[in-house]
Write a protein that holds these residues in place. Structure first.
Motif, short mmCIF file in Angstrom:
data_model
loop_
_atom_site.label_atom_id
_atom_site.label_comp_id
_atom_site.label_asym_id
_atom_site.label_seq_id
_atom_site.Cartn_x
_atom_site.Cartn_y
_atom_site.Cartn_z
N THR A 177 0.85 -1.18 0.00
CA THR A 177 0.00 0.00 0.00
C THR A 177 0.89 1.23 0.00
OG1 THR A 177 -1.67 -1.18 1.26
CG2 THR A 177 -1.82 1.21 1.21
N ALA B 231 1.14 5.18 0.54
CA ALA B 231 0.48 6.32 1.14
C ALA B 231 0.90 7.58 0.40
CB ALA B 231 0.86 6.43 2.61
N ILE C 286 1.82 11.12 7.66
CA ILE C 286 1.85 9.90 8.45
C ILE C 286 2.99 9.97 9.47
CG2 ILE C 286 2.23 7.41 8.37
CD1 ILE C 286 0.88 7.46 5.60
N LYS D 159 -1.90 1.68 12.50
CA LYS D 159 -1.53 0.61 11.58
C LYS D 159 -2.11 -0.75 11.98
CE LYS D 159 2.86 0.10 13.93
NZ LYS D 159 4.19 0.57 13.93
N ARG E 287 -8.60 5.22 9.32
CA ARG E 287 -8.23 4.83 7.95
C ARG E 287 -7.56 6.00 7.23
NH1 ARG E 287 -6.33 0.96 6.18
NH2 ARG E 287 -8.02 -0.50 6.06
N GLU E 288 -8.11 7.18 7.37
CA GLU E 288 -7.51 8.36 6.73
C GLU E 288 -6.13 8.64 7.30
OE1 GLU E 288 -10.46 11.37 7.33
OE2 GLU E 288 -11.59 10.77 5.54
N PHE F 118 -3.38 6.55 5.78
CA PHE F 118 -2.94 6.95 4.44
C PHE F 118 -2.49 8.41 4.37
CE2 PHE F 118 -5.60 3.26 3.51
CZ PHE F 118 -4.71 2.54 2.73
#
Length: 125
Positions: free
Chosen positions: A3, A5, A11, A23, A50-51, A54
């Motif tokens: 994934t 970001a 982050i 995480k 979740r936001e 990322f």
């Protein structure tokens, strides 16, 4: 598949502010099901987590300030995600950049006026 970001700097700032536990979240939604805010208006701690994962959290919005840190979400999390730590970390990032929504800005103004003038209404002592 890895994934990616899009906002890795955000982050990193969230992690440095104490919100590294995002995480662990696998988006089960138990935190949303016990959140008292969902009884009065749409609010999703799961979405904030979740936001944050990322780097897409909208620090200008009111959602990061809505959490009352009641402790219901971490008590129900099967993975031990400390949603309150993430929420507080997001607030730290917003505070560091002095980004506040209108609803929070008025409280900060009242606090500053109370400290400097002894009157939360920005008048004389």
């Amino acid at each position: 598949m890895e994934t990616i970001a899009p906002f890795i700097e955000v982050i990193d700032e969230i992690k440095e502010a104490g919100g590294d536990v995002f995480k662990l979240c696998f988006q089960c939604g138990l935190c949303d099901s016990v959140c008292p805010w969902n009884k009065v208006r749409p609010f999703s701690m799961r979405k904030l987590i979740r936001e944050a994962a990322f780097g897409l959290t909208e620090i200008e919005g009111e959602d990061i300030w809505r959490c009352t840190t009641c402790g219901m979400c971490p008590s129900q999390c099967p993975r031990g995600v400390k949603q309150i730590d993430v929420s507080v970390a997001l607030r730290r990032v917003a505070t560091e950049y002095e980004v506040f929504p209108t609803s929070v800005r008025s409280a900060r103004t009242a606090r500053a006026s109370l400290i400097s003038e002894g009157n939360p209404l920005q008048g004389d002592r």
